[in-house]
Design a protein around this motif. Sequence first.
Motif, PDB file in Angstrom:
ATOM      1  N   GLY A  51       0.785  -1.221   0.000  1.00 43.06           N
ATOM      2  CA  GLY A  51       0.000   0.000   0.000  1.00 43.06           C
ATOM      3  C   GLY A  51       0.822   1.278   0.000  1.00 43.06           C
ATOM      4  O   GLY A  51       0.273   2.372  -0.161  1.00 43.06           O
ATOM      5  N   ARG A  52       2.136   1.174   0.144  1.00 39.46           N
ATOM      6  CA  ARG A  52       2.991   2.356   0.161  1.00 39.46           C
ATOM      7  C   ARG A  52       3.600   2.585  -1.218  1.00 39.46           C
ATOM      8  O   ARG A  52       3.810   1.643  -1.984  1.00 39.46           O
ATOM      9  CB  ARG A  52       4.097   2.188   1.204  1.00 39.46           C
ATOM     10  N   THR A  53       3.866   3.836  -1.529  1.00 40.11           N
ATOM     11  CA  THR A  53       4.483   4.149  -2.809  1.00 40.11           C
ATOM     12  C   THR A  53       5.979   3.875  -2.741  1.00 40.11           C
ATOM     13  O   THR A  53       6.580   3.846  -1.655  1.00 40.11           O
ATOM     14  CB  THR A  53       4.257   5.608  -3.200  1.00 40.11           C
ATOM     15  N   ILE A  54       6.587   3.694  -3.904  1.00 43.51           N
ATOM     16  CA  ILE A  54       8.029   3.453  -3.953  1.00 43.51           C
ATOM     17  C   ILE A  54       8.791   4.656  -3.410  1.00 43.51           C
ATOM     18  O   ILE A  54       9.822   4.510  -2.747  1.00 43.51           O
ATOM     19  CB  ILE A  54       8.448   3.119  -5.396  1.00 43.51           C
ATOM     20  N   ARG A  55       8.274   5.851  -3.669  1.00 44.13           N
ATOM     21  CA  ARG A  55       8.930   7.048  -3.136  1.00 44.13           C
ATOM     22  C   ARG A  55       8.918   7.036  -1.606  1.00 44.13           C
ATOM     23  O   ARG A  55       9.919   7.377  -0.967  1.00 44.13           O
ATOM     24  CB  ARG A  55       8.233   8.302  -3.653  1.00 44.13           C
ATOM     25  N   ASP A  56       7.794   6.634  -0.993  1.00 39.00           N
ATOM     26  CA  ASP A  56       7.697   6.616   0.469  1.00 39.00           C
ATOM     27  C   ASP A  56       8.659   5.606   1.089  1.00 39.00           C
ATOM     28  O   ASP A  56       9.105   5.797   2.231  1.00 39.00           O
ATOM     29  CB  ASP A  56       6.268   6.288   0.898  1.00 39.00           C
ATOM     30  N   ASP A  95      11.690   5.001   0.252  1.00 39.21           N
ATOM     31  CA  ASP A  95      13.013   5.626   0.347  1.00 39.21           C
ATOM     32  C   ASP A  95      14.113   4.569   0.407  1.00 39.21           C
ATOM     33  O   ASP A  95      15.000   4.597   1.261  1.00 39.21           O
ATOM     34  CB  ASP A  95      13.079   6.529   1.592  1.00 39.21           C
ATOM     35  N   LEU A  96      14.057   3.611  -0.525  1.00 38.79           N
ATOM     36  CA  LEU A  96      14.990   2.497  -0.506  1.00 38.79           C
ATOM     37  C   LEU A  96      16.434   2.928  -0.710  1.00 38.79           C
ATOM     38  O   LEU A  96      17.359   2.308  -0.163  1.00 38.79           O
ATOM     39  CB  LEU A  96      14.611   1.483  -1.592  1.00 38.79           C
ATOM     40  N   ALA A 103       7.082   3.624 -11.265  1.00 42.66           N
ATOM     41  CA  ALA A 103       7.297   5.061 -11.090  1.00 42.66           C
ATOM     42  C   ALA A 103       7.364   5.349  -9.592  1.00 42.66           C
ATOM     43  O   ALA A 103       6.944   4.523  -8.781  1.00 42.66           O
ATOM     44  CB  ALA A 103       6.154   5.844 -11.739  1.00 42.66           C
ATOM     45  N   PRO A 104       7.878   6.493  -9.193  1.00 46.80           N
ATOM     46  CA  PRO A 104       7.927   6.807  -7.754  1.00 46.80           C
ATOM     47  C   PRO A 104       6.555   6.756  -7.084  1.00 46.80           C
ATOM     48  O   PRO A 104       6.449   6.464  -5.901  1.00 46.80           O
ATOM     49  CB  PRO A 104       8.509   8.225  -7.729  1.00 46.80           C
ATOM     50  N   GLU A 105       5.470   7.017  -7.853  1.00 51.16           N
ATOM     51  CA  GLU A 105       4.125   7.028  -7.279  1.00 51.16           C
ATOM     52  C   GLU A 105       3.465   5.658  -7.290  1.00 51.16           C
ATOM     53  O   GLU A 105       2.341   5.502  -6.800  1.00 51.16           O
ATOM     54  CB  GLU A 105       3.225   8.010  -8.042  1.00 51.16           C
ATOM     55  N   THR A 106       4.134   4.647  -7.830  1.00 56.10           N
ATOM     56  CA  THR A 106       3.553   3.304  -7.895  1.00 56.10           C
ATOM     57  C   THR A 106       3.400   2.733  -6.494  1.00 56.10           C
ATOM     58  O   THR A 106       4.353   2.693  -5.720  1.00 56.10           O
ATOM     59  CB  THR A 106       4.446   2.372  -8.733  1.00 56.10           C
ATOM     60  N   ARG A 107       2.170   2.266  -6.182  1.00 55.40           N
ATOM     61  CA  ARG A 107       1.910   1.636  -4.888  1.00 55.40           C
ATOM     62  C   ARG A 107       2.098   0.124  -5.017  1.00 55.40           C
ATOM     63  O   ARG A 107       1.620  -0.491  -5.963  1.00 55.40           O
ATOM     64  CB  ARG A 107       0.490   1.930  -4.396  1.00 55.40           C
ATOM     65  N   LEU A 108       2.763  -0.453  -4.056  1.00 62.10           N
ATOM     66  CA  LEU A 108       3.013  -1.887  -4.081  1.00 62.10           C
ATOM     67  C   LEU A 108       1.798  -2.641  -3.540  1.00 62.10           C
ATOM     68  O   LEU A 108       1.135  -2.189  -2.598  1.00 62.10           O
ATOM     69  CB  LEU A 108       4.250  -2.221  -3.256  1.00 62.10           C
ATOM     70  N   SER A 126      20.121   1.269   0.532  1.00 59.51           N
ATOM     71  CA  SER A 126      21.038   1.372  -0.607  1.00 59.51           C
ATOM     72  C   SER A 126      20.581   0.455  -1.741  1.00 59.51           C
ATOM     73  O   SER A 126      21.348  -0.369  -2.272  1.00 59.51           O
ATOM     74  CB  SER A 126      22.470   1.014  -0.182  1.00 59.51           C
ATOM     75  N   ALA A 127      19.306   0.589  -2.097  1.00 62.68           N
ATOM     76  CA  ALA A 127      18.719  -0.269  -3.123  1.00 62.68           C
ATOM     77  C   ALA A 127      17.726   0.538  -3.949  1.00 62.68           C
ATOM     78  O   ALA A 127      17.304   1.630  -3.551  1.00 62.68           O
ATOM     79  CB  ALA A 127      18.017  -1.465  -2.482  1.00 62.68           C
ATOM     80  N   THR A 128      17.374   0.006  -5.104  1.00 60.80           N
ATOM     81  CA  THR A 128      16.363   0.650  -5.943  1.00 60.80           C
ATOM     82  C   THR A 128      15.577  -0.424  -6.690  1.00 60.80           C
ATOM     83  O   THR A 128      16.118  -1.484  -7.024  1.00 60.80           O
ATOM     84  CB  THR A 128      17.012   1.618  -6.956  1.00 60.80           C
TER      85      THR A 128
END
Length: 546
Positions: free
Chosen positions: A303-308, A310-311, A332-337, A316-318
């Motif tokens: 339910g959290r976005t990739i931007r939130d 902060d990997l 995208a940064p706004e994509t929710r998992l 140290s991951a992306t």
Amino acid sequence: MIESLARTLAENPMLTLFVVIGLGYLLGEIEFRGFRLGVAGVLFVGLAIGSLGPDIAPPEALPTLGLIIFVYAVGIHSGRAFFDSFRRHGYRNSLLAVGALAFGAVLTVGVSFALSLNGPRAAGLYCGALTNTPALAAARERLRDTARSGKLSAEAVRALTDEPVVAYSVAYPIGVLGVLLSFVLARCLWRIQIPPAEEGPEIRAADFVVKNPGVIGRTVSEVLGLHKEVGFVVSRIRHGGRTDLARPATPLAEGDIVVVVGDEDALARARQIFGAATDERIELDRSELDYRRVFVSSKEVVGRTIRDLDLENRLSATITRLRRADLDIVPAPETRLEIGDRVRVLTRRDNFQAISKFFGDSIRGAAETDFGSVAIGMVLGVMVGLMPLPLPGANTVRLGLAGGPLLVALVLGKLEHTGRVTWAIPAAANLTLRQIGLLLFLSGVGIRAGYSFAGTMRVNGPQMLVAGAAITFGVTLATIVVGHLWLKMPFDSLMGVVSGIQTQPACLAYATDQARSDEPNLAYASVYPAATIAKKKTTDAVFMWH
């Protein structure tokens, strides 16, 4: 022999249920010149077995429960796509549905006058030919009030309110079969080939040398922020002979090499942004950085976005790629998992264990669902379905046990989560719930309708059957002609619209099975509310014209 079989089936309703499901699946898999019934075969076997005796019937709660489970799972899965598609085609689809139902009402009045049917039977015929039980219930209630106000006896009231049921029971099965046959007829007539579901463009990695003066000296986040939707992910960057993660705050210098992940269109945009392509392929060097695919199963991540997340700073991951159901996505940064997503994470090898722990990486957890949230959603859906909604003229309408859960599920599917409550259902669990619900519904409805259908056919069925078939085929074929030839609608979506006009999950199941995509579900959901309300008003109109 038949009497003994009927007695055995009547005494063992659960055995009957699974016999119908098993034989129905076998029937549905039989293919004739490219046509097969699919899951709708369960309905036909149910009708056949139910016709053997009046006592052969599973508990009424089973098909009702199956219907609620099926439409709720469809709604949750289709929520986001439904609201996106409704902005494009929802109003058009709803107007088509209302127009088709108005045409059906006029056709019903014409048929009933030609056959000298009274108002109650005409209303029942209309409800059955368009498979709408809530409208039938409203018609019976109206007749009951009218009869009581006329001070009729209890027996006279019962006889009057049974009038629409007789016509309904004959027209209902042909209301389902006629739609399926219309789909087959249209595909054969116009040689329609439904294209397979899109798998999405191929996603790959490409390397570019930073040469564009407009990006030199800017950070990665600043460069990407200049464009609305780049459609790619910058995963690595080589600067001064050292390869590292491309963090948002990483500055770009002339001659740096960046690794970009995306489809062909996105890579073409990346070339315009950064400069020239190169054959360096630094992503093949996995000595410093490597990737790992993990399942998203942790409730802390869902339910959290990739931007939130902060990997980049936290671990140290992306995330460079995401696979959801059968589709690969460039995140995208706004994509929710969502639960069940499989993400490809780029990081150092000694960080793999921490990555797995963070995302959960459990196949079991990715397939399981929170049945607490599912139960809450279904309860809300049933409550909305039972709630009377006001209509002009001091009338009310209920969305019923199909419309209420569907509407609530669409909203919850769009929200995805509320606080710490996750409404989304993992793809594997969602498909399983859909199949279970659909099998319970089709088998239960078929068995319960089988005997009354056969009995009514023996008494006064042929005339009613022809009248119901005329209405069903007239409305369905008219809708298909307008949608396909005039509105140029894709046939998979058009089948969903027709199923929504019928408010018939059995037709939707066949359409989805044939299309192998979610397009019928989206179209069905877009017209269901308008069709439900329009059927109530057009049923009243059929009464008034008599």
